[in-house]
Motif scaffolding. Structure first.
Motif, PDB file in Angstrom:
ATOM      1  N   LEU A 277      -5.099  10.800   5.914  1.00 29.94           N
ATOM      2  CA  LEU A 277      -4.110   9.846   5.434  1.00 29.94           C
ATOM      3  C   LEU A 277      -4.843   8.837   4.554  1.00 29.94           C
ATOM      4  O   LEU A 277      -5.705   8.092   5.033  1.00 29.94           O
ATOM      5  N   GLU A 278      -4.525   8.834   3.277  1.00 29.45           N
ATOM      6  CA  GLU A 278      -5.188   7.937   2.337  1.00 29.45           C
ATOM      7  C   GLU A 278      -4.303   6.732   2.057  1.00 29.45           C
ATOM      8  O   GLU A 278      -3.097   6.874   1.816  1.00 29.45           O
TER       9      GLU A 278
ATOM     10  N   LEU B 165       0.833  -1.204   0.000  1.00 32.92           N
ATOM     11  CA  LEU B 165       0.000   0.000   0.000  1.00 32.92           C
ATOM     12  C   LEU B 165       0.870   1.257   0.000  1.00 32.92           C
ATOM     13  O   LEU B 165       1.975   1.270   0.525  1.00 32.92           O
ATOM     14  N   THR B 166       0.320   2.310  -0.565  1.00 33.36           N
ATOM     15  CA  THR B 166       0.955   3.622  -0.482  1.00 33.36           C
ATOM     16  C   THR B 166       0.133   4.509   0.447  1.00 33.36           C
ATOM     17  O   THR B 166      -1.088   4.360   0.546  1.00 33.36           O
ATOM     18  N   VAL B 167       0.811   5.416   1.118  1.00 39.03           N
ATOM     19  CA  VAL B 167       0.181   6.348   2.050  1.00 39.03           C
ATOM     20  C   VAL B 167       0.449   7.762   1.575  1.00 39.03           C
ATOM     21  O   VAL B 167       1.587   8.102   1.243  1.00 39.03           O
ATOM     22  N   SER B 168      -0.590   8.577   1.546  1.00 35.46           N
ATOM     23  CA  SER B 168      -0.399   9.978   1.167  1.00 35.46           C
ATOM     24  C   SER B 168      -1.147  10.872   2.142  1.00 35.46           C
ATOM     25  O   SER B 168      -2.211  10.506   2.654  1.00 35.46           O
TER      26      SER B 168
ATOM     27  N   GLN C 130       0.590   4.034  11.033  1.00 37.71           N
ATOM     28  CA  GLN C 130       0.936   5.129  10.111  1.00 37.71           C
ATOM     29  C   GLN C 130       0.832   6.487  10.807  1.00 37.71           C
ATOM     30  O   GLN C 130       1.620   7.402  10.523  1.00 37.71           O
ATOM     31  N   GLN C 131      -0.102   6.622  11.727  1.00 34.59           N
ATOM     32  CA  GLN C 131      -0.226   7.870  12.486  1.00 34.59           C
ATOM     33  C   GLN C 131       0.950   8.037  13.440  1.00 34.59           C
ATOM     34  O   GLN C 131       1.422   9.158  13.660  1.00 34.59           O
ATOM     35  N   VAL C 132       1.433   6.929  13.999  1.00 37.87           N
ATOM     36  CA  VAL C 132       2.640   6.992  14.829  1.00 37.87           C
ATOM     37  C   VAL C 132       3.823   7.458  13.982  1.00 37.87           C
ATOM     38  O   VAL C 132       4.617   8.316  14.404  1.00 37.87           O
ATOM     39  N   GLU C 133       3.950   6.932  12.769  1.00 40.32           N
ATOM     40  CA  GLU C 133       5.051   7.348  11.890  1.00 40.32           C
ATOM     41  C   GLU C 133       4.931   8.818  11.511  1.00 40.32           C
ATOM     42  O   GLU C 133       5.934   9.534  11.418  1.00 40.32           O
ATOM     43  N   LEU C 134       3.706   9.283  11.291  1.00 39.29           N
ATOM     44  CA  LEU C 134       3.490  10.697  11.013  1.00 39.29           C
ATOM     45  C   LEU C 134       3.971  11.556  12.178  1.00 39.29           C
ATOM     46  O   LEU C 134       4.656  12.571  11.988  1.00 39.29           O
TER      47      LEU C 134
END
Length: 233
Positions: free
Chosen positions: A143-144, A91-94, A187-191
């Protein structure tokens, strides 16, 4: 909060977590002109955003809802979470601007129909989508998550200096095997790490609750009790 901020107590209403209980919330004045500046301090005191409201459960007979947050720079995924990361490596995250699109709304309706069928939420129209997920004053991004060009999920995320708040996540109900809710939190932790933000706020933890107890699997997790944040053992 300060003595210059008005707080309101809601009337008793049906609890969203326990059918036999009633609930009440403490709500920051939604008409306050500086909600954007109040948001970070409110998060640090355990408040959460829903639409344009900042609220904290304030129930006389129940203290089950406990504010919780992940310490971002110390988070270490366990084996199950590492497997989740591996499953979603395709998956990609944007980071996208918040707001209504037909693509997002279609996914949102599918998710609500699968998770909350018959409860009223699954009839959410475009206005409901916008009112619930964002507010004019909130520092929100979406975050998509995509597989190639197909939108699989959206993590509605508020980004304040004091912390990232995981507001709501919706995803393709046909992709259960991916555990996209767990993946979204990571992903929110990485953000938060990328931006040097110390915490990811997950709203409320409820011990033993089928839909809320999963939060304790994110370590280290702090909970707010008696006005203090303490690390959960």
């Amino acid at each position: 909060m300060t003595d210059r901020v008005r707080l309101f107590q809601t009337l008793p209403h049906a609890c969203g977590y326990f059918a036999e209980r009633t609930a009440q919330n403490l709500v920051v004045d939604p008409g306050a002109p500086n909600l954007d500046k109040l948001y970070g301090p409110a998060l640090a005191k355990g408040f959460r955003r829903a639409g344009g409201h900042l609220y904290l459960p304030q129930c006389a007979a129940c203290q089950a809802c406990v504010p919780c947050r992940i310490v971002a720079d110390r988070f270490a995924p366990d084996r199950t979470q590492r497997r989740c990361l591996a499953r979603n490596a395709d998956l990609t995250v944007s980071e996208a601007m918040p707001g209504f699109t037909h693509e997002r709304h279609a996914l949102y309706k599918r998710y609500l129909h699968a998770r909350h069928s018959g409860g009223g939420m699954d009839a959410a129209d475009a206005d409901d989508f916008q009112r619930f997920l964002a507010a004019p004053w909130s520092p929100t991004l979406f975050l998509e998550f995509r597989k190639d060009d197909r939108l699989l999920g959206v993590a509605v995320t508020d980004v304040a200096l004091a912390g990232v708040s995981a507001v709501y996540t919706f995803y393709d109900p046909d992709e259960k095997a991916r555990s996209l809710g767990t993946w979204a939190i990571m992903q929110q932790v990485e953000l938060a790490r990328r931006r040097g933000i110390p915490y990811v706020y997950l709203g409320f933890w409820i011990a033993g609750h089928a839909k809320m107890d999963y939060k304790r699997r994110f370590h280290p997790l702090e909970v707010r009790r008696h006005g203090r944040w303490i690390e959960m053992p």
